[in-house]
Design a protein around this motif. Structure first.
Motif, PDB file in Angstrom:
ATOM      1  N   VAL A 152       0.831  -1.196   0.000  1.00 45.60           N
ATOM      2  CA  VAL A 152       0.000   0.000   0.000  1.00 45.60           C
ATOM      3  C   VAL A 152       0.867   1.247   0.000  1.00 45.60           C
ATOM      4  CG1 VAL A 152      -1.613   1.343   1.403  1.00 45.60           C
ATOM      5  CG2 VAL A 152      -1.992  -1.101   1.055  1.00 45.60           C
ATOM      6  N   GLY A 153       2.022   1.158   0.674  1.00 45.92           N
ATOM      7  CA  GLY A 153       2.900   2.314   0.756  1.00 45.92           C
ATOM      8  C   GLY A 153       3.625   2.629  -0.544  1.00 45.92           C
ATOM      9  N   GLY A 154       3.587   1.726  -1.521  1.00 45.07           N
ATOM     10  CA  GLY A 154       4.241   1.988  -2.798  1.00 45.07           C
ATOM     11  C   GLY A 154       5.676   1.510  -2.818  1.00 45.07           C
ATOM     12  N   LYS A 155       6.281   1.508  -4.003  1.00 49.44           N
ATOM     13  CA  LYS A 155       7.630   0.973  -4.176  1.00 49.44           C
ATOM     14  C   LYS A 155       8.677   1.763  -3.420  1.00 49.44           C
ATOM     15  CE  LYS A 155       6.762  -1.034  -8.749  1.00 49.44           C
ATOM     16  NZ  LYS A 155       7.173  -1.036 -10.164  1.00 49.44           N
ATOM     17  N   ASN A 156       8.424   3.046  -3.201  1.00 46.60           N
ATOM     18  CA  ASN A 156       9.436   3.896  -2.568  1.00 46.60           C
ATOM     19  C   ASN A 156       9.229   4.019  -1.067  1.00 46.60           C
ATOM     20  OD1 ASN A 156      10.654   4.465  -5.073  1.00 46.60           O
ATOM     21  ND2 ASN A 156       9.121   6.069  -5.480  1.00 46.60           N
ATOM     22  N   ALA A 157       8.346   3.191  -0.524  1.00 49.11           N
ATOM     23  CA  ALA A 157       8.097   3.263   0.921  1.00 49.11           C
ATOM     24  C   ALA A 157       9.360   2.912   1.687  1.00 49.11           C
ATOM     25  CB  ALA A 157       6.971   2.313   1.309  1.00 49.11           C
ATOM     26  N   THR A 158       9.629   3.656   2.747  1.00 50.35           N
ATOM     27  CA  THR A 158      10.816   3.401   3.563  1.00 50.35           C
ATOM     28  C   THR A 158      10.466   2.439   4.676  1.00 50.35           C
ATOM     29  OG1 THR A 158      10.295   5.290   4.961  1.00 50.35           O
ATOM     30  CG2 THR A 158      11.736   5.685   3.081  1.00 50.35           C
ATOM     31  N   GLY A 159      11.506   1.872   5.291  1.00 57.99           N
ATOM     32  CA  GLY A 159      11.302   0.958   6.398  1.00 57.99           C
ATOM     33  C   GLY A 159      11.110  -0.458   5.911  1.00 57.99           C
ATOM     34  N   THR A 161      -5.401  -1.061   7.744  1.00 58.87           N
ATOM     35  CA  THR A 161      -6.433  -0.035   7.611  1.00 58.87           C
ATOM     36  C   THR A 161      -5.883   1.343   7.950  1.00 58.87           C
ATOM     37  OG1 THR A 161      -7.194  -0.529   9.866  1.00 58.87           O
ATOM     38  CG2 THR A 161      -8.335  -1.616   8.057  1.00 58.87           C
ATOM     39  N   GLN A 162      -4.975   1.421   8.918  1.00 56.29           N
ATOM     40  CA  GLN A 162      -4.394   2.705   9.260  1.00 56.29           C
ATOM     41  C   GLN A 162      -3.534   3.231   8.124  1.00 56.29           C
ATOM     42  OE1 GLN A 162      -5.138   4.550  12.160  1.00 56.29           O
ATOM     43  NE2 GLN A 162      -4.278   6.045  10.736  1.00 56.29           N
ATOM     44  N   ARG A 163      -2.737   2.355   7.488  1.00 58.41           N
ATOM     45  CA  ARG A 163      -1.936   2.778   6.348  1.00 58.41           C
ATOM     46  C   ARG A 163      -2.822   3.275   5.210  1.00 58.41           C
ATOM     47  NH1 ARG A 163       3.717   1.086   6.144  1.00 58.41           N
ATOM     48  NH2 ARG A 163       3.564   1.660   3.954  1.00 58.41           N
ATOM     49  N   LEU A 164      -3.945   2.600   4.995  1.00 60.76           N
ATOM     50  CA  LEU A 164      -4.868   3.037   3.953  1.00 60.76           C
ATOM     51  C   LEU A 164      -5.451   4.408   4.286  1.00 60.76           C
ATOM     52  CD1 LEU A 164      -6.718  -0.316   3.198  1.00 60.76           C
ATOM     53  CD2 LEU A 164      -5.256   0.947   1.615  1.00 60.76           C
ATOM     54  N   ALA A 181     -15.405   3.509   9.917  1.00 59.29           N
ATOM     55  CA  ALA A 181     -16.079   2.609  10.864  1.00 59.29           C
ATOM     56  C   ALA A 181     -15.479   1.209  10.787  1.00 59.29           C
ATOM     57  CB  ALA A 181     -17.578   2.565  10.556  1.00 59.29           C
ATOM     58  N   LEU A 182     -15.200   0.752   9.560  1.00 58.48           N
ATOM     59  CA  LEU A 182     -14.545  -0.540   9.379  1.00 58.48           C
ATOM     60  C   LEU A 182     -13.176  -0.534  10.040  1.00 58.48           C
ATOM     61  CD1 LEU A 182     -14.056  -3.320   8.031  1.00 58.48           C
ATOM     62  CD2 LEU A 182     -13.320  -2.076   5.983  1.00 58.48           C
ATOM     63  N   SER A 183     -12.417   0.537   9.841  1.00 57.71           N
ATOM     64  CA  SER A 183     -11.080   0.636  10.419  1.00 57.71           C
ATOM     65  C   SER A 183     -11.136   0.592  11.936  1.00 57.71           C
ATOM     66  CB  SER A 183     -10.408   1.927   9.954  1.00 57.71           C
ATOM     67  OG  SER A 183      -9.142   2.087  10.556  1.00 57.71           O
ATOM     68  N   GLU A 184     -12.103   1.283  12.526  1.00 57.04           N
ATOM     69  CA  GLU A 184     -12.223   1.289  13.987  1.00 57.04           C
ATOM     70  C   GLU A 184     -12.537  -0.106  14.512  1.00 57.04           C
ATOM     71  OE1 GLU A 184     -15.129   4.223  14.914  1.00 57.04           O
ATOM     72  OE2 GLU A 184     -13.842   5.930  14.385  1.00 57.04           O
TER      73      GLU A 184
END
Length: 394
Positions: free
Chosen positions: A202-209, A222-225, A246-249
């Motif tokens: 979800v963070g993409g190819k350039n996501a760090t970590g 869900t939080q990342r989204l 609501a779904l995320s919660e």
């Protein structure tokens, strides 16, 4: 002293450790002092600690396990400590949470639900109560999440591979035999790894970590989204922002509740699992409690008593409570059933089930069936009463 928010990372390759710990799982433990130094006591294993970690004997820890090559990587995080909880304050808070959930009738017994090491803040208690008492299973939420991801993927908002990690859950089949059960449990234990991979996508190819930097759970996903600007914009355009929140919660509460419930493992060998089977397959709820008592607390210990409790709610048959107790070659299996038709069917099949258990090595097996009123909450309270955490009646 080590900052309570910092992590210590340890690489291990010993097969004794690798076979005892499950990659993708989180464990609670404690630091113990041994003659040759400190160790992290995680269940029945002891992992040596370097003095440079800053950890101290007696300190409670949380350990996240990730696969790394032929071994494992352990990320050890100290648990924040606080003074003893005020029983009256906890009791009042629990009563308020139960009243909001429409379950004030359980207020006097609610303390039984709390693990001894449970945090006593409102968020943690609310999450635990929601997990254990809710009639809604996680299967519906995973399906709804898949629908969001599929729609966003089809419109180019998310990577085409974004939904791949959910496929093990979406492809669950009926529990037809022992192999299916084993596969289901394996998938449940690998949930954290699967969702962590999806969160990274979800963070993409350039996501760090790395994966170890993420809390590998559906809550993390869900939080990342929610933090993804393109996805947020898409939700607003679709008029689905509130629905997804609501779904995320719900997902975050469920993840927190599972973590809190599994704090029971600090006091005895215990594991809680909630399997997200879909309603279309006939499951409204499937929660499992695993206990070990006596012996060496090992899955293969012949002298230990190993207990598995299945708490089910089925669309066609209603509530069902299955209690299996195994020791050596002995196995006692008790079915508590709310459907009269199922009671009769299981009683007729009891001898066949005993033969099947004998084929698995339980030569002294017994199967009993009893009619039950389907009171899931009372059964759960009775199950957990021997491990009551706090006396809130003081």
């Amino acid at each position: 002293m080590l900052n309570p928010t910092s992590n210590t990372t340890i690489q291990i390759t010993s097969q004794n450790f690798v076979s005892a710990l499950q990659a993708g799982r989180s464990y609670s433990g404690i630091v113990r002092a041994q003659p040759d130094g400190l160790v992290a006591l995680i269940g029945r294993i002891q992992v040596p600690l370097d003095t440079s970690t800053g950890l101290e004997a007696g300190q409670r820890i949380l350990v996240q396990v990730q696969a790394q090559g032929d071994g494992l990587q352990l990320s050890i995080r100290p648990q924040a400590t606080s003074g003893s909880p005020n029983p009256l304050a906890v009791s009042t808070l629990l009563a308020s949470i139960l009243q909001s959930a429409g379950r004030s009738d359980l207020a006097r017994q609610a303390s039984i639900l709390l693990p001894r090491q449970a945090p006593t803040n409102a968020a943690a208690l609310r999450a635990l109560v929601s997990l254990l008492l809710s009639e809604r299973g996680t299967g519906q939420d995973i399906q709804q999440l898949q629908q969001f991801i599929a729609s966003a993927t089809n419109q180019g908002i998310l990577s085409p591979d974004a939904g791949a990690a959910l496929s093990p859950w979406l492809a669950l089949t009926a529990l037809a035999d022992a192999a299916a059960w084993q596969d289901l449990l394996r998938r449940s234990r690998s949930e954290r790894n699967a969702i962590a991979r999806l969160a990274r996508l979800v963070g993409g190819k350039n996501a760090t970590g790395t994966v170890s930097d993420i809390r590998s759970s559906l809550g993390s996903l869900t939080q990342r989204l929610l933090d993804d600007q393109a996805f947020q914009t898409w939700l607003r355009d679709q008029g689905s922002e509130e629905s997804f929140k609501a779904l995320s919660e719900r997902v975050l509460d469920r993840a927190t509740g599972r973590d809190v419930q599994n704090l029971r493992s600090l006091d005895q060998p215990y594991q809680f699992l909630e399997l997200p089977l879909p309603k279309e397959q006939g499951f409204l709820r499937l929660q499992l409690h695993f206990f070990s008592e006596g012996g060496q607390h090992s899955e293969k210990s012949p002298d230990g008593v190993h207990r598995t409790v299945l708490d089910l709610d089925l669309t066609n048959l209603g509530p069902l409570w299955v209690d299996l107790r195994c020791q050596g070659h002995q196995c006692q299996c008790q079915f508590r059933v709310s459907s009269p038709a199922l009671v009769a069917s299981l009683e007729t099949s009891a001898s066949e089930l005993e033969v099947a258990l004998a084929a698995l090595g339980y030569t002294k097996a017994s199967v009993t069936v009893e009619a039950w009123d389907g009171d899931h909450e009372s059964a759960l309270l009775s199950l957990l009463t021997p491990y009551q955490a706090l006396n809130l009646e003081a």
